[in-house]
Structure formats: C-alpha cells, structure tokens
Design an enzyme around this catalytic site. Structure first.
Site, short mmCIF file in Angstrom:
data_model
loop_
_atom_site.label_atom_id
_atom_site.label_comp_id
_atom_site.label_asym_id
_atom_site.label_seq_id
_atom_site.Cartn_x
_atom_site.Cartn_y
_atom_site.Cartn_z
CE LYS A 146 -4.23 -2.01 2.11
NZ LYS A 146 -5.44 -1.93 2.90
CG ASP B 41 -8.88 0.16 2.96
OD1 ASP B 41 -9.75 -0.92 2.37
OD2 ASP B 41 -7.53 -0.11 3.16
P1 NAP Z 1 -1.26 -3.34 10.68
O1 NAP Z 1 -0.99 -2.09 9.83
O2 NAP Z 1 -0.13 -4.46 10.61
O3 NAP Z 1 -1.58 -3.04 12.19
C1 NAP Z 1 -2.14 -3.89 12.96
C2 NAP Z 1 -2.30 -3.23 14.40
O4 NAP Z 1 -2.73 -4.33 15.19
C3 NAP Z 1 -1.23 -2.42 14.93
O5 NAP Z 1 -1.88 -1.37 15.77
C4 NAP Z 1 -0.70 -3.47 16.20
O6 NAP Z 1 -0.11 -2.86 17.03
C5 NAP Z 1 -2.17 -4.18 16.40
N1 NAP Z 1 -1.74 -5.56 16.87
C6 NAP Z 1 -1.36 -6.56 16.05
N2 NAP Z 1 -1.24 -7.57 17.02
C7 NAP Z 1 -1.74 -7.01 18.27
C8 NAP Z 1 -1.77 -7.86 19.62
N3 NAP Z 1 -1.47 -9.19 19.69
N4 NAP Z 1 -2.21 -7.23 20.63
C9 NAP Z 1 -2.59 -5.69 20.49
N5 NAP Z 1 -2.27 -5.29 19.24
C10 NAP Z 1 -2.00 -5.92 18.26
O7 NAP Z 1 -2.63 -4.22 10.01
P2 NAP Z 1 -3.80 -3.24 9.30
O8 NAP Z 1 -3.70 -3.22 7.73
O9 NAP Z 1 -4.00 -1.94 9.82
O10 NAP Z 1 -5.08 -4.44 9.67
C11 NAP Z 1 -5.60 -4.32 10.68
C12 NAP Z 1 -6.80 -5.40 10.72
O11 NAP Z 1 -7.87 -4.68 10.14
C13 NAP Z 1 -6.67 -6.56 9.84
O12 NAP Z 1 -7.47 -7.68 10.86
C14 NAP Z 1 -7.38 -6.25 8.61
O13 NAP Z 1 -7.75 -7.47 7.99
C15 NAP Z 1 -8.37 -5.35 9.11
N6 NAP Z 1 -8.91 -4.69 7.74
C16 NAP Z 1 -9.92 -4.97 7.28
C17 NAP Z 1 -10.39 -3.86 6.28
C18 NAP Z 1 -12.02 -4.04 5.76
O14 NAP Z 1 -12.27 -3.70 4.82
N7 NAP Z 1 -12.68 -4.48 6.63
C19 NAP Z 1 -9.62 -3.09 5.60
C20 NAP Z 1 -8.11 -2.92 6.04
C21 NAP Z 1 -7.92 -3.82 7.18
P3 NAP Z 1 1.30 -2.62 17.24
O15 NAP Z 1 1.59 -1.25 16.70
O16 NAP Z 1 1.56 -2.57 18.68
O17 NAP Z 1 2.08 -3.49 16.60
#
Ligand code: NAP
Length: 483
Positions: A285, A321
């Site tokens: 991205k 998004d």
């Molecule tokens: P990302 O950039 O990797 O961010 C992950 C986030 O989750 C970070 O804030 C991370 O915290 C936190 N995290 C991960 N493991 C954790 C744990 N064990 N305990 C507490 N916090 C934790 O991922 P992303 O792209 O933002 O995506 C995140 C989620 O959103 C995914 O499930 C994805 O499928 C979903 N999503 C959905 C849509 C939709 O259309 N519905 C669109 C985009 C994303 P740290 O900073 O501390 O690592």
C-alpha cells in the site's frame, strides 16, 4: 479451452467428477489411478465422448508414476493403439519412435511437455520452438518464483505468436494469473481440478472458479483486465466482489489475483497486459506511491493507497478503505451522532479510519499496544492517544473502531479491550472480517451496542473500487450472492 484434469483414484470416481464438471476437454491422469487397467481406461475414454488427453506423469515431473520408462512405454502403447484419445502428453526427454508412429497413424496429437518444479528455465522459449519444429504441441509447465517470471511467461504470446498451438503456464501461487489469463500467454488451453478433488499440480484452481468466477474461456484481446496485488493474495475476497458484477452487467472484464514481490516489475506487467486498474493490499500500500502520477487528498494524508486506476494517461491512486470505512457510519457523522471516537490500533487500517473521522470533525483518541505509534498518528491528525488499558479512562465514546489483528485467525478467542465495559450506547465498528464475529463483537452486542462489521466495510470499499474501475454502479443484486 478449459481442460478438467481427472485426478480420481478410480475410473468410477473420475466419471462422477466429469459428470459434475462438464468440460470441453478432459485430461486423464492415469498415473493417479490405483489399479490402472488398459482395457477399462480405453472403455472409459470412449464413453466420455469428448476430446481426451492421455497423461501418465512420472514422479520426477510432479506425477505419481514410479515404474520404469520401459513399462510406462508399453502401457501407453496399449492405450494409444486403440485410438481412444485425442492427445497424448509425452515428456520432452521421453522419445519413443514407436509411440510417435502409432499416434500419427491414429490421428492422436502429441503434447510434448516439460516440467520444472523449481524455476523458469532460461531456455524456455528455445525449447518450445524446438518442440514445435517437430510438429508437436509444446507444453511448458514451469515454476514461477516471483512476478518477474510471470512477466516472462506473458511475453510468450508476442515472442511465440507463430506457434498457435502451445501451452505455457506457471505452477505455484505466482503462476495463477498465467492459468486464468492463459490466452494472454498464447496458450490454447488451460487446466483446472475438480472441486474437492486432489489438485493435479501446484496452483491448479477449481474448475468452477476458473469457469464461473474468472470465465477464463471468454478472455480475449478485448478483455479489460483488473486485479489485486499483494503478498500473499490468493485468500482475497475481492475477486468474488468484482467478477460476478462484470458478468451481471455483461462486461468483457476479469479481475485476477497477482501475487507480487516487486511493485516496479508489476507496473511493467500492467503496461504490457494493458491492465486498467488494480486493488492493492499488504504489503504494497505504500510501495505503489512512487509510481503514481496523481493521488487524492486521502492518499496523501494517510500515506497509503489501496486502489490504482489508469486514468488520463497516468496511474491515479485513491484510497477506498477511507470511503469504505465511512460509508456505514456516514449518516451518523453527518447528523452529529458520532462526536468522539476511540480507535484501537495504529496500523494502516487505523490511519484510514482516524483521517476519515478527523476530516468529518469527530474527535479521536488512538489507543495502541505500541504507544509511540499511537502518539505518532495522533500528532499527525490532531488526536489524543494512550495505551490499550486506558480505554475506560477516556471520555465516553460514541464510536469504538477496532483495527488491531486481535480476534483474527488464529487468535479468535482474544479481545483487545478485555477490561472495557460497554455502556450499550456506543457503536462498535470491528474491522476484522474473518471471522465475521469476534469476541469483542459478542460482548458489545450483549451490552446492546449497534455493530458495524468488517464485512460491511470490505464490501463498501470493493463497491467503490468497482465503480472507480468501470464508471458503472455496482449491481446490488450481486451483494447477496457474494456474502
Ligand atoms: P497493521 O498495519 O499490521 O496494524 C496492526 C495493528 O494491530 C497495530 O496497531 C498492532 O499494534 C495491532 N496488533 C497486532 N497484534 C496485536 C496484539 N496481539 N495485541 C494488540 N495489538 C496488536 O494491519 P492493518 O492493515 O491496520 O490491518 C489491521 C486489521 O484490519 C486486519 O485484521 C485487517 O484484516 C483489517 N482490515 C479490514 C479492512 C476491511 O475492509 N474490513 C480493511 C483494512 C484492514 P502494534 O503497533 O503494537 O504492532
């Protein structure tokens, strides 16, 4: 042509597979039969009443045949003599003049195949040339190890145009586009496995997926190609959002998953295939940004782009998004029912959510496991920040947006805010879409909260992508079928 590879252990099983998937042509993998009986195979092939490819693949080429080449030659001879097959797949290094003569006498075309289970050989095109010069149909089944290899395979169309009957495909997850867009590699057929049957080769897709979802047989030089890039990407639900809608609207278009390890090379492929637009998922991205001629305000603010479209002679980047997130809560924001939000997480999805809320005059508190990241996002967006255990100490939110991976596979019992007590008045917006219900959703629902699901957002952003790509409204009759 879409060829269904029959991978059953018995001919009875293969007959059931063929009845469930009426293909134009079948490949019978005799090496997978538990008790290969030549007479029964001949009878089976005749009863099929369709063109049949006879294959007996050796173990070293990815098959199951373990006996000597000599034994295999006499088995194939018996089968060819009766003329019950239209094609015989014989490997490049398996030259038997006796078999070739029988095939010629019976009008059976030889598909001369070579397999590379590790790579794309450097002499790929030269080998295809050599086989074609012998009057046989070349088949190259090689292993793509990155998007650069996929570019090589698609170059076959232009470089080997003088060989109209050939099969050039890449195995493995990188090779999936070469199977779906087989005509764009210049191949005259592609292969699929039956649903729930053993896959005949790495990267073989399901017959119904190839036929009904990707409509691979209809792809021609006028087909508009769209897709999604990511790594991994084959799990993506997006092809199921876009392809059925093209079909409903009668568009000659296809949406293909491209596993991509190098964004620059993908842009070269996009140029050569004439790709019109594509979705972008993790981890690309941000990486696509330097290749975009124009970006929207949201892409600039968020610093990431999930949709790229070819528009007015340049690649334009947008972020659906952002809009997909807004759509399910738009009326609430417009009517001031959401004034303060708690955003859990500070990753890519959180950035879209926080900017969307801030651009709609909503105050935001960002809470994250790594507090420094929450602070960074908060400072950029004029929000406040804290750690995950501070949720109860912030002002009562009208909206809680859950953007962490907590609750996703394999962590499906976990809750990112176990101590937070829902009041019942706040909206819980869970971004995770698989599984559809997470522990935090269950808790919020029990407290009487309104829930917005990740699926709603996923579908909303997919619809916006569809509309960006095609300029047409999404046919909502598809929505129920997709989810
Ligand atoms: P990302 O950039 O990797 O961010 C992950 C986030 O989750 C970070 O804030 C991370 O915290 C936190 N995290 C991960 N493991 C954790 C744990 N064990 N305990 C507490 N916090 C934790 O991922 P992303 O792209 O933002 O995506 C995140 C989620 O959103 C995914 O499930 C994805 O499928 C979903 N999503 C959905 C849509 C939709 O259309 N519905 C669109 C985009 C994303 P740290 O900073 O501390 O690592």
């Amino acid at each position: 042509m879409l060829c269904l590879t029959l991978t059953g252990e018995t001919l009875e099983e293969n007959a059931l597979i063929a009845a469930a998937c009426p293909a134009e042509i079948y490949e019978l993998r005799t090496d997978l039969l538990k008790k290969p009986d030549a007479d029964q195979i001949i009878q089976f092939s005749r009863q099929m009443n369709r063109p049949m490819i006879l294959t007996c693949r050796r173990e070293r080429d990815g098959g199951a045949y373990r006996r000597t080449d000599r034994t295999r030659a006499s088995f194939l001879k018996k089968l060819l003599q009766e003329g019950a097959f239209s094609y015989a797949d014989l490997e490049e290094d398996f030259k038997r003049s006796e078999l070739e003569q029988i095939a010629a006498e019976r009008g059976i075309e030889i598909i001369r195949s070579f397999h590379d289970l590790e790579k794309v050989p450097v002499d790929l095109f030269a080998r295809i040339e050599r086989i074609s010069q012998r009057g046989e149909i070349p088949k190259a089944a090689v292993t793509a190890c990155g998007i650069r290899d996929v570019v090589t395979l698609f170059n076959a169309e232009a470089q080997l145009r003088h060989i109209p009957k050939k099969i050039v495909l890449a195995m493995g997850p990188w090779g999936v586009p070469t199977r779906i867009l087989y005509r764009r590699t210049g191949s005259f057929l592609t292969f699929a496995s039956a649903p729930n049957a053993a896959s005949a080769a790495p990267g073989h897709l399901d017959y119904s997926v190839m036929k009904d979802l990707y409509r691979c047989e209809s792809v021609n030089s006028d087909t508009k190609i769209y897709g999604i890039i990511g790594n991994p990407v084959l799990h993506s639900a997006s092809p199921r959002i876009h392809n059925p809608a093209y079909r409903t609207l009668g568009l000659n278009a296809v949406y293909v998953p491209f596993q991509v390890d190098d964004v620059r090379t993908f842009f070269m492929l996009a140029d050569s295939l004439g790709i019109q637009g594509f979705s972008v998922t993790i981890p690309h991205k941000q990486e696509v940004l330097p290749y975009l001629g124009r970006i929207t305000r949201e892409v600039k603010q968020i610093g990431s782009c999930n949709t790229v479209v070819w528009e007015r002679d340049t690649w334009k980047g947008i972020n659906t998004d952002y809009y997909g997130f807004l759509r399910p809560i738009f009326d609430d924001l417009e009517q001031d029912r959401i004034k303060h939000a708690l955003v859990i997480g500070a990753g890519g999805a959180a950035r879209s959510a926080v900017w969307a809320l801030r651009n709609h005059q909503c105050s935001v508190t960002v809470l994250n496991r790594t507090v420094e990241k929450a602070q960074q996002l908060a400072l950029q967006t004029g929000s406040t920040w804290g750690s995950l255990d501070e949720a109860d100490r912030t002002a009562a939110p009208d909206l809680i947006v859950q953007t962490t991976n907590v609750g996703m596979e394999p962590d499906t019992d976990a809750d990112p805010l176990p101590a937070y007590q829902f009041r019942g008045q706040e909206i819980l917006y869970e971004l995770i879409y698989a599984p559809e219900t997470t522990p935090i959703i269950e808790r919020a629902r029990r407290a009487g909260c309104r829930i917005v699901t990740g699926k709603q957002m996923l579908f909303s952003q997919g619809i916006l992508q569809f509309e960006t790509f095609t300029g047409l409204s999404y046919p909502f009759s598809e929505a129920a079928a997709v989810f």
